[in-house]
Design a protein around this motif. Sequence first.
Motif, PDB file in Angstrom:
ATOM      1  N   GLU A   1       0.828  -1.210   0.000  1.00  0.00           N
ATOM      2  CA  GLU A   1       0.000   0.000   0.000  1.00  0.00           C
ATOM      3  C   GLU A   1       0.865   1.263   0.000  1.00  0.00           C
ATOM      4  N   ASP A   2       1.950   1.229   0.755  1.00  0.00           N
ATOM      5  CA  ASP A   2       2.858   2.387   0.786  1.00  0.00           C
ATOM      6  C   ASP A   2       3.493   2.626  -0.580  1.00  0.00           C
ATOM      7  N   ILE A   3       3.866   1.532  -1.252  1.00  0.00           N
ATOM      8  CA  ILE A   3       4.479   1.649  -2.580  1.00  0.00           C
ATOM      9  C   ILE A   3       3.469   2.218  -3.580  1.00  0.00           C
ATOM     10  N   GLY A   7       3.271   6.071  -5.676  1.00  0.00           N
ATOM     11  CA  GLY A   7       3.139   6.190  -7.124  1.00  0.00           C
ATOM     12  C   GLY A   7       4.058   5.281  -7.917  1.00  0.00           C
ATOM     13  N   LEU A   8       4.643   4.262  -7.268  1.00  0.00           N
ATOM     14  CA  LEU A   8       5.580   3.383  -7.968  1.00  0.00           C
ATOM     15  C   LEU A   8       4.907   2.191  -8.638  1.00  0.00           C
ATOM     16  N   ILE A   9       3.765   1.791  -8.118  1.00  0.00           N
ATOM     17  CA  ILE A   9       3.027   0.681  -8.715  1.00  0.00           C
ATOM     18  C   ILE A   9       1.568   1.071  -8.906  1.00  0.00           C
ATOM     19  N   LYS A  10       0.886   0.349  -9.792  1.00  0.00           N
ATOM     20  CA  LYS A  10      -0.543   0.587 -10.032  1.00  0.00           C
ATOM     21  C   LYS A  10      -1.289  -0.732  -9.952  1.00  0.00           C
ATOM     22  N   LYS A  11      -2.548  -0.651  -9.575  1.00  0.00           N
ATOM     23  CA  LYS A  11      -3.382  -1.847  -9.551  1.00  0.00           C
ATOM     24  C   LYS A  11      -3.725  -2.238 -10.981  1.00  0.00           C
ATOM     25  N   GLY A  12      -3.611  -3.521 -11.278  1.00  0.00           N
ATOM     26  CA  GLY A  12      -3.943  -4.004 -12.604  1.00  0.00           C
ATOM     27  C   GLY A  12      -5.448  -4.085 -12.796  1.00  0.00           C
ATOM     28  N   GLU A  13      -5.880  -4.195 -14.050  1.00  0.00           N
ATOM     29  CA  GLU A  13      -7.318  -4.304 -14.329  1.00  0.00           C
ATOM     30  C   GLU A  13      -7.883  -5.588 -13.750  1.00  0.00           C
ATOM     31  N   LYS A  14      -7.029  -6.598 -13.675  1.00  0.00           N
ATOM     32  CA  LYS A  14      -7.469  -7.862 -13.079  1.00  0.00           C
ATOM     33  C   LYS A  14      -6.949  -7.923 -11.647  1.00  0.00           C
ATOM     34  N   GLU A  15      -6.081  -8.870 -11.367  1.00  0.00           N
ATOM     35  CA  GLU A  15      -5.555  -8.985 -10.012  1.00  0.00           C
ATOM     36  C   GLU A  15      -4.123  -8.474  -9.947  1.00  0.00           C
ATOM     37  N   GLY A  16      -3.708  -8.096  -8.725  1.00  0.00           N
ATOM     38  CA  GLY A  16      -2.316  -7.738  -8.495  1.00  0.00           C
ATOM     39  C   GLY A  16      -1.954  -6.332  -8.941  1.00  0.00           C
ATOM     40  N   TYR A  17      -0.661  -6.045  -8.855  1.00  0.00           N
ATOM     41  CA  TYR A  17      -0.117  -4.735  -9.194  1.00  0.00           C
ATOM     42  C   TYR A  17       0.916  -4.874 -10.304  1.00  0.00           C
ATOM     43  N   TYR A  18       1.238  -3.752 -10.957  1.00  0.00           N
ATOM     44  CA  TYR A  18       2.344  -3.771 -11.912  1.00  0.00           C
ATOM     45  C   TYR A  18       3.200  -2.527 -11.728  1.00  0.00           C
TER      46      TYR A  18
END
Length: 208
Positions: A1-3, A7-18
């Motif tokens: 959540e901190d990452i 602004g270093l990662i984004k939630k993907g349209e499906k599952e997980g982050y990128y």
Amino acid sequence: EDIEKAGLIKKGEKEGYYDRFRSRIIFPISNSSGDVVAFTGRIFGQEEDVAKYLNSPETELFKKSQILYGFDKAKQSIRKNNFSILVEGQMDTIMAHQAGYKNAVASSGTALTEEHLRILSKISDKIVIAFDSDTAVFRASEKVWKMALSMGMDVKIAPIQAGKDPADIIFDSTDEWKKVIKNSKHIIEIITEQIKYSDLDRRKKGRE
């Protein structure tokens, strides 16, 4: 959540982050104290149909309207030389510093604001705008110098050759860059010359 908040990662349209900045060369953006608060990533690699540059989103630490790229390293030189050089992007700033012009700064992935100019004017009210001569960029520089003039700043424009930007000029010749900065003209002088020559053109056409 901190990452994610940073602004270093984004939630993907499906599952997980990128990774927001995957396949990019990273330019850290620092606040005036030199603390890294954001990043710009320039595309590098095989990614397609993506923006050439990608910037961190605004966060609790990063307010685009309040941060100038390179300012933490430029402020001492701005004070010493009593003027700042405003360029467009990170590579222009880095190349200018490399050429010895450590009073160069750029806005951090956003249009320049009054707050940016206020930050600069606290150290020096003299500014040289060194944007490339691309039409869209020229319009952007017009907004900047009008805003700077309205704030009582002393504004000069660097004569950048069409099709080039500061990084190109410095890469080809540091001496040429020195001439560009040395030959910067006050915006009022430039406007006066434009009016004078346009008036001469009208007279010439009238005689024809």
